[in-house]
Enzyme design. Structure first.
Site, PDB file in Angstrom:
ATOM      1  CG  HIS A   9      -1.839  -1.096   1.362  1.00  0.00           C
ATOM      2  ND1 HIS A   9      -1.462  -2.365   1.766  1.00  0.00           N
ATOM      3  CD2 HIS A   9      -3.176  -1.146   1.105  1.00  0.00           C
ATOM      4  CE1 HIS A   9      -2.537  -3.145   1.780  1.00  0.00           C
ATOM      5  NE2 HIS A   9      -3.585  -2.443   1.375  1.00  0.00           N
ATOM      6  CG  HIS A 182      27.443   0.083   8.559  1.00  0.00           C
ATOM      7  ND1 HIS A 182      27.048   0.004   7.246  1.00  0.00           N
ATOM      8  CD2 HIS A 182      28.810   0.083   8.524  1.00  0.00           C
ATOM      9  CE1 HIS A 182      28.108  -0.033   6.454  1.00  0.00           C
ATOM     10  NE2 HIS A 182      29.192   0.008   7.204  1.00  0.00           N
TER      11      HIS A 182
END
Length: 327
Positions: A9, A182
């Site tokens: 969506h 990371h």
């Protein structure tokens, strides 16, 4: 290779595709379908048909959808029901799931196989701070004890360590990355080299309790993280207690690598992922900045037999740092 269609969506699908490529690199055979507020079911079906292209008739397809029971899921289900033998759907899309899916395509050829493999990864990617109460903890290993440098568990006396002079660790990757642990490292590189343990080697971070805690919390599922000063790596890199331990070494700077090598740690190749920009440094790529001290350090390491591989993620083409410095 299994074709992926990311559907949602609104523009969530576009955003998560971009995030996934930042971490894992650009991907082939990935299409995005967005269902906007002004659109209806037939518009959505047209988007899916266009995204599928030739895969409508042949090839494995995995739909990665945001919400079970939503319009994108319902439309994808109509298509999948016509091709159940080669199409599959997984819902609840999150970033750990997408990154794992990219890696899974290298070893899995069936859409359904990838879909089933993603469920645990997606669930394990959900964590909290403060942490949930743990009912069980793994017992520390001898290697864990040797790596500890807290006041209650002081560093091992190097005079009591049997130094072999050759790496007992299985060093899968040594990397210079100013960001240390990371997303690109925790997902793409961890999947590529499959370490048992990530060792962050930095005097600065080892003495910064907050940064140290955050790095340990960022550990990928199933991989332990230690943050140690350079001397600790020197003490243990050839310690028999670490024999066969698959490791990834992360350094903040080339100077930290040079100090470790000068003290006896033998590294044959070092990956350069990022070197942050600061005043007086020049950019040689969009992720690597150097000054004269950095260049001198890299040259000294090369003279000691260390080769360099410039790549942010495993899928990037390898580049020569010294060729980049000349440009």
């Amino acid at each position: 290779m299994v074709k992926f269609i990311i559907a949602s969506h609104g523009e969530f699908a576009k955003g998560i595709q971009q995030s996934g490529e930042m971490i894992f690199g650009q991907q082939e055979d990935v299409e995005v379908v967005t269902f906007m507020p002004n659109e209806g079911p037939e518009d959505l079906m047209q988007h899916f048909t266009q995204a599928l292209g030739e895969a409508t008739e042949t090839g494995e397809v995995l739909f990665l959808v945001d919400l079970w029971g939503g319009s994108p899921f319902n439309a994808a289900s109509r298509i999948q029901a016509e091709h159940p033998e080669r199409m599959a759907i997984i819902t609840g899309l999150n970033l750990p799931m997408l990154i794992e899916a990219y890696g899974a395509r290298f070893t899995m050829e069936k859409a359904s196989e990838i879909a089933h493999a993603l469920i645990d990864v997606a669930q394990n990617g959900i964590n909290t701070i403060p942490e949930r109460t743990q009912t069980t903890e793994e017992a520390p290993t001898e290697a864990d004890a040797a790596m500890e440098t807290t006041p209650s568990a002081p560093a091992t006396d190097i005079n009591k360590v049997e130094h072999t002079g050759e790496a007992t660790m299985d060093i899968r990757l040594a990397r210079i990355d100013s960001r240390l642990l990371h997303g690109q490292v925790a997902t793409a590189w961890t999947k590529a080299v499959q370490p048992d343990r990530i060792i962050v080697v930095s005097d600065t971070v080892a003495h910064d309790d907050l940064r140290k805690t955050l790095l340990v919390q960022a550990a990928p599922v199933g991989v332990k993280v230690n943050v140690v000063p350079i001397q600790k790596l020197v003490d243990v890199w050839d310690d028999p207690r670490f024999k066969g331990l698959k490791t990834m070494l992360l350094f903040e700077t080339p100077q930290d690598v040079e100090r470790a090598v000068a003290a006896g740690v033998k590294l044959t190749e070092v990956n350069i992922g990022s070197m942050s920009h600061s005043e007086g440094k020049r950019m040689v790529t969009n992720a690597i900045a150097v000054d004269s001290a950095d260049v001198q350090c890299l040259e000294e390491l090369r003279a000691q037999g260390v080769k360099f591989d410039v790549r942010k993620v495993p899928s990037d083409p390898s580049k020569d740092i010294f060729a980049l410095l000349k440009d």
